[in-house]
Design a protein around this motif. Structure first.
Motif, PDB file in Angstrom:
ATOM      1  N   PHE A 198       0.833  -1.208   0.000  1.00 23.24           N
ATOM      2  CA  PHE A 198       0.000   0.000   0.000  1.00 23.24           C
ATOM      3  C   PHE A 198       0.868   1.260   0.000  1.00 23.24           C
ATOM      4  O   PHE A 198       0.665   2.174  -0.805  1.00 23.24           O
ATOM      5  N   SER A 255      -3.321  -7.591  -0.974  1.00 19.02           N
ATOM      6  CA  SER A 255      -2.477  -6.750  -1.830  1.00 19.02           C
ATOM      7  C   SER A 255      -3.276  -6.140  -2.979  1.00 19.02           C
ATOM      8  O   SER A 255      -3.081  -4.976  -3.329  1.00 19.02           O
ATOM      9  N   LEU A 314      -5.682  -3.286  -1.454  1.00 19.49           N
ATOM     10  CA  LEU A 314      -4.968  -2.085  -1.016  1.00 19.49           C
ATOM     11  C   LEU A 314      -4.272  -1.396  -2.183  1.00 19.49           C
ATOM     12  O   LEU A 314      -4.098  -0.169  -2.169  1.00 19.49           O
ATOM     13  N   GLY A 327      -2.697   6.603   3.613  1.00 21.95           N
ATOM     14  CA  GLY A 327      -2.296   5.208   3.425  1.00 21.95           C
ATOM     15  C   GLY A 327      -1.950   4.543   4.739  1.00 21.95           C
ATOM     16  O   GLY A 327      -2.373   3.407   5.009  1.00 21.95           O
ATOM     17  N   SER A 342      -4.021   1.471   6.370  1.00 22.24           N
ATOM     18  CA  SER A 342      -3.288   0.234   6.657  1.00 22.24           C
ATOM     19  C   SER A 342      -3.428  -0.143   8.124  1.00 22.24           C
ATOM     20  O   SER A 342      -3.636  -1.312   8.462  1.00 22.24           O
ATOM     21  N   TYR A 385      -6.821  -1.522   8.637  1.00 21.33           N
ATOM     22  CA  TYR A 385      -6.939  -2.893   8.113  1.00 21.33           C
ATOM     23  C   TYR A 385      -6.351  -3.903   9.101  1.00 21.33           C
ATOM     24  O   TYR A 385      -6.965  -4.936   9.403  1.00 21.33           O
ATOM     25  N   ASN A 416     -11.217  -7.991   4.300  1.00 20.19           N
ATOM     26  CA  ASN A 416     -11.177  -7.877   2.838  1.00 20.19           C
ATOM     27  C   ASN A 416     -12.527  -7.462   2.274  1.00 20.19           C
ATOM     28  O   ASN A 416     -12.604  -6.669   1.321  1.00 20.19           O
ATOM     29  N   PHE A 469     -12.986  -3.711   2.986  1.00 15.37           N
ATOM     30  CA  PHE A 469     -12.088  -2.869   2.208  1.00 15.37           C
ATOM     31  C   PHE A 469     -12.306  -3.014   0.704  1.00 15.37           C
ATOM     32  O   PHE A 469     -11.844  -2.158  -0.053  1.00 15.37           O
TER      33      PHE A 469
END
Length: 424
Positions: free
Chosen positions: A134, A349, A352, A375, A379, A382, A408, A411
């Motif tokens: 990210f 991955s 993000l 960011g 992060s 998350y 997931n 997001f």
């Protein structure tokens, strides 16, 4: 001498040509046969190429252009550099924290380097892989936007969807590597790292169990009063077998030793054993000093230590979960969370990356500081969400698979919103 060699060569040529002139029909048929079969091979090659033409679409490098290679190079280099930087800082802090313990317990340099830090690096690099993906995306994408590179790309007709192609290709590589590390490489390293911590950091590890009772097979219940994992030996062993809810056999032994050198699993050696078999109103008793028995349980089923699920590879983890569920054990939630989390983390991955590229692809005043802050916040959110969902699964009965995939899912919605707001 040279003239003699020339004459000799001409003489050989003359003999060959004379022999060829005497067989014109045979030579004609030979060259005709070559010509016919050459045409046939050409037709077969064209037919095969036509039938297998769809294979060219399976070549991933067919879709990678020069602009894709440029973005992939920036992505990978920024990602590797950020991982190397943060891991180097982590190693310095870890050495500063544990140097006194290493000195106190006389840890050899070779063990520190190859047993501890050689497994420390891949563990933490993979743990924060999605975070660094990210940050890397935001960093180099913001720099490209600040240099008007993204504006120039879109001015040529490239859409934002097309611009994401090299990002997704890089995510495939990173996610595949991340899953391979977490599923097959890191578990073996975790065993070595935990053994090092037990020896040289005085980190106590659970090596015994008291009053263990478990179902080893349908209708077969095993009980061990005390089990020592270092010696792989149990004391006060009992094995009861039931049929139609009735006890049919009762096996007791003073000691039960697990055979670690046997060719197959589940081999136990019983000492001072006694077997009572119940057949209606009759009872048959047999006893002995030594007995080799096949009992479907292993040392890992008897002793649980903190972080034990991290020492299993994914196939071993799946087998262990299935075995414990068949036995009726309820202590498998943390193993299920670990199994599903390895798969879900590798897909983080992609999510993000879409969020990071969508946020930082637009050129704005103020540089990339705002995007880096956003960011880091996303992060952290998350990782926090991932930890909270795992805790809910372990302590509150939340489904393990849903707990692993919940960050997931949430997001993905954030990624879709950011994607709709991205410049086109």
């Amino acid at each position: 001498m040279k003239s003699y060699n020339k004459i000799r060569k001409h003489r050989h040529y003359f003999k060959v040509m004379r022999w060829l002139s005497r067989h014109p029909a045979w030579l004609h048929r030979f060259f005709r046969w070559i010509e016919v079969h050459t045409r046939l091979l050409q037709r077969c090659a064209k037919w095969t190429a036509k039938r297998l033409s769809f294979l060219r679409y399976l070549n991933p490098f067919r879709y990678i252009k020069r602009i894709d290679r440029y973005i992939i190079g920036k992505f990978i280099s920024t990602y590797v550099l950020s991982i190397a930087l943060i891991i180097s800082i982590s190693i310095v802090f870890d050495i500063n924290e544990n140097l006194a313990k290493f000195t106190q317990y006389h840890a050899p340099l070779r063990a520190i380097v190859f047993d501890y830090y050689a497994n420390f690096i891949p563990y933490y690099a993979n743990l924060f892989s999605a975070l660094f993906v990210f940050i890397s995306v935001i960093f180099f994408t913001s720099k490209m936007a600040g240099n008007s590179e993204i504006i120039a790309m879109m001015a040529t007709g490239i859409s934002f969807r097309r611009l994401l192609r090299p990002y997704m290709f890089t995510c495939v590589l990173i996610s595949g590597l991340s899953y391979y590390l977490s599923a097959y490489v890191i578990p073996h390293g975790s065993v070595i790292k935990q053994n090092f911590e037990t020896l040289y950091k005085n980190k106590k590890k659970n090596t015994s169990a008291e009053n263990v009772q478990l179902q080893v097979a349908p209708g077969v219940i095993a009980y061990i009063q005390h089990y020592d994992n270092n010696a792989k030996r149990g004391y006060g062993f009992c094995l009861d077998k039931f049929e139609d809810k009735k006890l049919v056999s009762h096996l007791t032994a003073m000691e039960a030793q697990y055979d670690t050198i046997a060719d197959a699993k589940y081999h136990w050696k019983l000492s001072n054993w006694k077997l009572r078999q119940l057949r209606g109103l009759r009872e048959q008793i047999t006893s002995g000093t030594q007995k080799d028995s096949l009992i479907q349980m292993e040392p890992t089923d008897l002793v649980y230590s903190k972080g034990q699920q991290e020492t299993f590879t994914s196939p071993e983890l799946k087998e262990y979960i299935s075995k414990q569920i068949n036995r009726g054990s309820g202590n498998v939630v943390q193993y299920e969370v670990e199994y599903h989390n390895r798969i879900a983390s590798s897909f983080a991955s992609f999510i993000l990356t879409i969020i990071g590229a969508s946020l930082s692809a637009r050129k704005r005043k103020g540089g990339m500081g705002l995007y880096l802050g956003i960011g880091l916040a996303l992060s952290a959110a998350y990782i926090l969400f991932q930890t909270v969902s795992a805790t809910l699964a372990i302590n509150a009965g939340f489904p393990a698979m849903l707990a692993a995939w919940m960050p997931n899912i949430v997001f993905v919605l954030v990624a879709l919103f950011c994607y709709t707001k991205a410049p086109n």
